[in-house]
Design a protein around this motif. Structure first.
Motif, PDB file in Angstrom:
ATOM      1  N   ALA A  33       0.837  -1.486  -0.139  1.00 65.46           N
ATOM      2  CA  ALA A  33       0.154   0.075  -0.068  1.00 65.46           C
ATOM      3  C   ALA A  33       0.852   1.258   0.027  1.00 65.46           C
ATOM      4  CB  ALA A  33      -1.064  -0.100   1.284  1.00 65.46           C
ATOM      5  N   VAL A  34       0.495   2.212  -0.670  1.00 64.10           N
ATOM      6  CA  VAL A  34       0.911   3.470  -0.805  1.00 64.10           C
ATOM      7  C   VAL A  34      -0.104   4.426  -0.321  1.00 64.10           C
ATOM      8  CG1 VAL A  34       1.888   5.448  -2.357  1.00 64.10           C
ATOM      9  CG2 VAL A  34       2.713   3.006  -2.613  1.00 64.10           C
ATOM     10  N   VAL A  35       0.213   5.451   0.689  1.00 64.25           N
ATOM     11  CA  VAL A  35      -0.976   6.169   1.113  1.00 64.25           C
ATOM     12  C   VAL A  35      -0.253   7.593   1.045  1.00 64.25           C
ATOM     13  CG1 VAL A  35      -2.621   6.833   2.961  1.00 64.25           C
ATOM     14  CG2 VAL A  35      -2.254   4.521   2.432  1.00 64.25           C
ATOM     15  N   CYS A  36      -0.802   8.449   0.525  1.00 62.52           N
ATOM     16  CA  CYS A  36      -0.249   9.839   0.494  1.00 62.52           C
ATOM     17  C   CYS A  36      -1.016  10.925  -0.027  1.00 62.52           C
ATOM     18  CB  CYS A  36       1.076   9.866  -0.479  1.00 62.52           C
ATOM     19  SG  CYS A  36       0.452   9.521  -2.310  1.00 62.52           S
ATOM     20  N   SER A  37      -0.664  12.205   0.098  1.00 65.15           N
ATOM     21  CA  SER A  37      -1.383  13.259  -0.442  1.00 65.15           C
ATOM     22  C   SER A  37      -1.069  13.481  -1.865  1.00 65.15           C
ATOM     23  CB  SER A  37      -1.520  14.428   0.449  1.00 65.15           C
ATOM     24  OG  SER A  37      -2.035  15.601   0.020  1.00 65.15           O
ATOM     25  N   ASP A  38      -1.932  14.124  -2.472  1.00 65.60           N
ATOM     26  CA  ASP A  38      -1.593  14.584  -3.940  1.00 65.60           C
ATOM     27  C   ASP A  38      -1.109  16.083  -3.752  1.00 65.60           C
ATOM     28  OD1 ASP A  38      -3.966  15.466  -3.277  1.00 65.60           O
ATOM     29  OD2 ASP A  38      -4.651  15.677  -5.255  1.00 65.60           O
ATOM     30  N   HIS A  39      -1.298  16.844  -2.855  1.00 64.00           N
ATOM     31  CA  HIS A  39      -1.094  18.314  -2.645  1.00 64.00           C
ATOM     32  C   HIS A  39      -1.703  18.825  -1.387  1.00 64.00           C
ATOM     33  CE1 HIS A  39      -4.961  19.760  -3.881  1.00 64.00           C
ATOM     34  NE2 HIS A  39      -5.004  18.916  -4.875  1.00 64.00           N
ATOM     35  N   GLY A  40      -1.275  19.816  -0.857  1.00 66.47           N
ATOM     36  CA  GLY A  40      -1.963  20.403   0.427  1.00 66.47           C
ATOM     37  C   GLY A  40      -2.814  21.320  -0.133  1.00 66.47           C
ATOM     38  N   THR A  41      -3.307  22.200   0.910  1.00 69.07           N
ATOM     39  CA  THR A  41      -4.140  23.442   0.550  1.00 69.07           C
ATOM     40  C   THR A  41      -3.966  24.344   1.602  1.00 69.07           C
ATOM     41  OG1 THR A  41      -6.463  23.830  -0.179  1.00 69.07           O
ATOM     42  CG2 THR A  41      -6.310  22.621   1.860  1.00 69.07           C
ATOM     43  N   ALA A  42      -4.289  25.703   1.342  1.00 65.71           N
ATOM     44  CA  ALA A  42      -3.895  26.844   2.170  1.00 65.71           C
ATOM     45  C   ALA A  42      -5.201  27.229   2.895  1.00 65.71           C
ATOM     46  CB  ALA A  42      -3.294  27.961   1.708  1.00 65.71           C
ATOM     47  N   TYR A  43      -5.105  27.530   4.219  1.00 67.61           N
ATOM     48  CA  TYR A  43      -6.330  28.102   5.040  1.00 67.61           C
ATOM     49  C   TYR A  43      -5.700  29.548   5.517  1.00 67.61           C
ATOM     50  CZ  TYR A  43      -8.589  23.646   4.681  1.00 67.61           C
ATOM     51  OH  TYR A  43      -9.207  22.493   4.164  1.00 67.61           O
ATOM     52  N   GLY A  44      -5.572  30.412   4.720  1.00 63.75           N
ATOM     53  CA  GLY A  44      -5.320  31.808   5.095  1.00 63.75           C
ATOM     54  C   GLY A  44      -3.730  31.892   5.312  1.00 63.75           C
TER      55      GLY A  44
END
Length: 279
Positions: free
Chosen positions: A229-240
């Protein structure tokens, strides 16, 4: 990976928009015990995303460019298309001769299945059909999407049906794009209101929601044989952060993502066809 491919089932989970700092804090505070139990040392690896939004990042991932370790390289890759002069293709890299990993695994005898989440997987238009179109079988329902408070539960149920419907001897490559962390995610936080909008905390609450159900996905994928298994994010996101909101922009919160890979072992003895040591 040359021992793994052809022997084990394969699972790739992208936790869409998940920030590394939020994931690391959640693990440290005990908010994601099921994920933490699978992470090497109980911690996420800090990596750099190959793109700043879903479409670009997944095009790179499906070409073999998983998130890159956040340290000077080069870093050998797990999977790579045959490409002259590649500095990240090593002896233990599984090399394919097709344009993408999905078709490469299909050529190696895998059933390739996509369970989509965000709109780039919804097959409701030409653009939303490109990524799921790489797979032999693709699933998407509105209940899997970003507006559904039960999206991950619905995706896991779909995965369970896929696994149950396969012949025992058929190897599986299952890809799941998890939409729960993507905006809107305010409804995952207790007491949150729509008018308050999404925040870093509701992002973390969405991850905790995913953690409550991800054990079912892992159990399904290890029910037939060992699974890598590979578990990861594709990108993050900004909250201000620094005045920025969202993604498809160059900011540390967007480029820095959590990553892990690990084996999911079956409960019983391995079938003889799957025998062999881990690498």
């Amino acid at each position: 990976m040359n021992e793994v491919v052809g022997r084990d089932d394969l699972l790739l989970v992208t936790l869409d928009t998940l920030r590394h700092d939020v994931a690391a804090e959640a693990a440290a505070r005990g908010r994601t015990p099921r994920l933490a139990a699978r992470l090497p040392g109980g911690r996420w690896e800090r990596r750099h995303a190959p793109g700043s939004f879903t479409y670009a990042s997944h095009q790179a991932i499906f070409a073999g460019f998983l998130p890159t370790p956040a340290a000077p390289g080069p870093h050998p890759r797990l999977f790579a298309a045959r490409f002259a002069g590649s500095e990240s293709t090593a002896g233990r890299t599984w090399v394919f001769d097709t344009p993408d990993l999905v078709s490469g695994l299909a050529g190696a005898g895998y059933r390739t299945v996509c369970i989509g989440g965000v709109g780039f997987f919804n097959r409701r238009g030409a653009l939303g059909s490109v990524l799921p179109g790489l797979f032999q079988e693709a699933h998407w329902e509105p209940s899997f999407g970003v507006a559904s408070p039960n999206s991950f539960e619905e995706q896991v149920a779909c995965a369970e049906r896929v696994v149950a419907g396969l012949p025992a001897e058929q190897r599986l490559f299952l890809f799941v794009n998890v939409s729960a962390m993507h905006q809107p995610n305010w409804f995952h936080a207790e007491g949150a209101r729509r008018e308050d909008g999404d925040t870093r905390e509701t992002h973390a609450a969405a991850l905790a929601y995913v953690d409550r159900h991800i054990g079912r996905l892992f159990d399904a994928m290890r029910s037939r044989r060992r699974c890598f298994a590979v578990v990861c994010s594709d990108h993050g996101t900004a909250y201000g952060d620094g005045g920025y909101t969202g993604h498809r922009l160059a900011h540390e919160a967007v480029w820095t993502v959590p990553y892990a890979h690990f084996f999911l072992e079956p409960d019983g003895p391995l079938p003889s066809a799957a025998a062999g040591g881990q690498r």
